[in-house]
Design a protein around this motif. Structure first.
Motif, PDB file in Angstrom:
ATOM      1  N   PHE A 130      36.054  25.536 -55.472  1.00 47.48           N
ATOM      2  CA  PHE A 130      37.112  26.354 -56.056  1.00 47.48           C
ATOM      3  C   PHE A 130      36.599  26.969 -57.359  1.00 47.48           C
ATOM      4  O   PHE A 130      36.027  26.277 -58.186  1.00 47.48           O
ATOM      5  CB  PHE A 130      38.310  25.443 -56.334  1.00 47.48           C
ATOM      6  N   THR A 160      35.565  20.564 -62.254  1.00 47.55           N
ATOM      7  CA  THR A 160      34.793  21.797 -62.529  1.00 47.55           C
ATOM      8  C   THR A 160      34.702  22.722 -61.315  1.00 47.55           C
ATOM      9  O   THR A 160      34.449  23.908 -61.463  1.00 47.55           O
ATOM     10  CB  THR A 160      33.398  21.412 -63.078  1.00 47.55           C
ATOM     11  N   VAL A 164      32.586  27.150 -62.836  1.00 45.71           N
ATOM     12  CA  VAL A 164      32.791  28.449 -63.488  1.00 45.71           C
ATOM     13  C   VAL A 164      33.191  28.314 -64.957  1.00 45.71           C
ATOM     14  O   VAL A 164      32.685  29.057 -65.806  1.00 45.71           O
ATOM     15  CB  VAL A 164      33.816  29.296 -62.685  1.00 45.71           C
ATOM     16  N   LEU A 165      34.064  27.367 -65.287  1.00 47.22           N
ATOM     17  CA  LEU A 165      34.533  27.297 -66.675  1.00 47.22           C
ATOM     18  C   LEU A 165      33.463  26.719 -67.595  1.00 47.22           C
ATOM     19  O   LEU A 165      33.308  27.165 -68.737  1.00 47.22           O
ATOM     20  CB  LEU A 165      35.821  26.468 -66.770  1.00 47.22           C
ATOM     21  N   ASP A 181      33.395  16.539 -61.488  1.00 48.51           N
ATOM     22  CA  ASP A 181      34.300  16.730 -60.363  1.00 48.51           C
ATOM     23  C   ASP A 181      34.208  15.511 -59.463  1.00 48.51           C
ATOM     24  O   ASP A 181      33.140  14.905 -59.310  1.00 48.51           O
ATOM     25  CB  ASP A 181      33.948  18.004 -59.574  1.00 48.51           C
ATOM     26  N   ALA A 186      31.516  19.988 -54.530  1.00 47.27           N
ATOM     27  CA  ALA A 186      31.764  20.871 -55.677  1.00 47.27           C
ATOM     28  C   ALA A 186      30.643  20.723 -56.698  1.00 47.27           C
ATOM     29  O   ALA A 186      30.136  21.722 -57.232  1.00 47.27           O
ATOM     30  CB  ALA A 186      33.117  20.542 -56.320  1.00 47.27           C
ATOM     31  N   ASN A 224      41.590  22.482 -65.238  1.00 46.53           N
ATOM     32  CA  ASN A 224      42.376  23.303 -64.318  1.00 46.53           C
ATOM     33  C   ASN A 224      42.622  22.450 -63.074  1.00 46.53           C
ATOM     34  O   ASN A 224      41.828  22.477 -62.134  1.00 46.53           O
ATOM     35  CB  ASN A 224      41.614  24.588 -63.993  1.00 46.53           C
ATOM     36  N   LEU A 225      43.683  21.664 -63.095  1.00 47.00           N
ATOM     37  CA  LEU A 225      43.924  20.664 -62.042  1.00 47.00           C
ATOM     38  C   LEU A 225      45.241  20.997 -61.350  1.00 47.00           C
ATOM     39  O   LEU A 225      45.390  22.093 -60.834  1.00 47.00           O
ATOM     40  CB  LEU A 225      43.914  19.263 -62.677  1.00 47.00           C
TER      41      LEU A 225
END
Ligand code: SAH
Length: 286
Positions: A130, A160, A164-165, A181, A186, A224-225
């Motif tokens: 993601f 993560t 990307v972040l 993660d 991922a 971002n969960l």
């Protein structure tokens, strides 16, 4: 087994550029080119049919329903670039559509975010991880990262995904970033992405559940969960930030915002942002 069918239009025309331009008005979700055939996928049959009515005669298009189990991965190869402030995310396959969009900004397709030539490129390899920037929550976090002073800061990215972040934080000036993660695929994708972003040095990824995080608290935590996971994990996440540190939270639906804010009540809310039904929160630990 049920075969999933994706509504699409097929074009066989010598001038794909014209077709790309025309398709911009119909928000295709992906475009593929293969052996002289261009296939545009749509989110619904209704969307495909509308495009067919408008373009079918002019470009000799054929409506098709494409069965394809591997569609999700391959469709990412043709995602348009996404610009959020000073970062533009490209998928690694440089598609004709990407080049087209860079030269011909669309006028009526709000989903096609035009690359800013001055923005820093961030490359994401298509995978199931993601985080291609095509989800509002990733964009909310990318914007929030640019709203704080990252210069020289340490960053921990919890959940993560594609990385990307963490990669963005470093490209935006953070001193170092770690992404974790729970999903080994991922983490593998995030490491692959690192290789495509050679400027993102001092970025590391580890396969870990957030409850097992230990070590020095950092300046900035991104998470971002989901609303439920943030609420459940608020204490663990706050514990990972130093006093005065910043937490950027997303994956929160608008109707979960108050409950998430309450779970982080020990911290001060600096910023709330929203895109569609999704909310991002930036909080400062006391
Ligand atoms: N940071 C990326 C991806 C967010 S998706 C972005 O902003 O686009 C959320 C990620 O959190 C998923 O990859 C999922 O595997 C991971 N995750 C879910 N529960 C977790 C947990 N308990 N510990 C660590 N990661 C977790």
């Amino acid at each position: 087994m049920n075969v999933v069918l994706y509504p699409a239009l097929e074009f066989r025309s010598p001038d794909f550029d014209l077709i790309y331009a025309a398709l911009d008005d119909f928000s295709p979700t992906a475009i593929e080119e293969d052996a002289g055939c261009l296939r545009a996928f749509f989110a619904s049959s209704a969307g495909r049919d509308a495009a067919f009515r408008a373009l079918g005669d002019r470009f000799a298009a054929t409506p098709v329903d494409v069965p394809d189990e591997d569609w999700a991965r391959r469709s990412q190869e043709n995602l348009p670039p996404i610009t959020v402030g000073r970062i533009t995310i490209y998928t690694s396959a440089t598609s004709r559509r990407e080049r087209h969009l860079a030269n011909h900004p669309p006028t009526s397709n709000p989903d096609a975010r035009i690359p800013n030539p001055d923005a820093t490129p961030l490359v994401i390899v298509p995978s199931m991880g993601f985080g291609t920037g095509h989800h509002a929550t990733t964009r909310l976090c990318l914007a929030a990262l640019q709203d704080i002073d990252l210069q020289g800061r340490s960053v921990l990215d919890v959940g993560t995904g594609s990385g990307v972040l963490a990669i963005a934080a470093r490209l935006l000036g953070a001193a170092a970033a770690t992404g974790i993660d729970i999903d080994p695929d991922a983490v593998q994708a995030a490491r692959d992405n690192l290789r495509h972003n050679p400027d993102a040095t001092r970025v590391e990824f580890a396969c870990l559940d957030l409850v097992d995080l230990r070590g020095e608290p950092v300046d900035v935590v991104t998470a971002n969960l989901t609303g439920a996971l943030l609420i459940r994990s608020a204490a663990a996440l706050l514990d990972r930030a130093r006093p005065g540190g910043i937490l950027i939270l997303s994956g929160v639906l608008a109707d979960e915002r108050d409950a998430v804010a309450a779970a982080f009540a020990g911290a001060t809310i600096l910023r709330t942002s929203q895109e569609g039904e999704w909310v991002g929160l930036t909080v400062k630990k006391s």
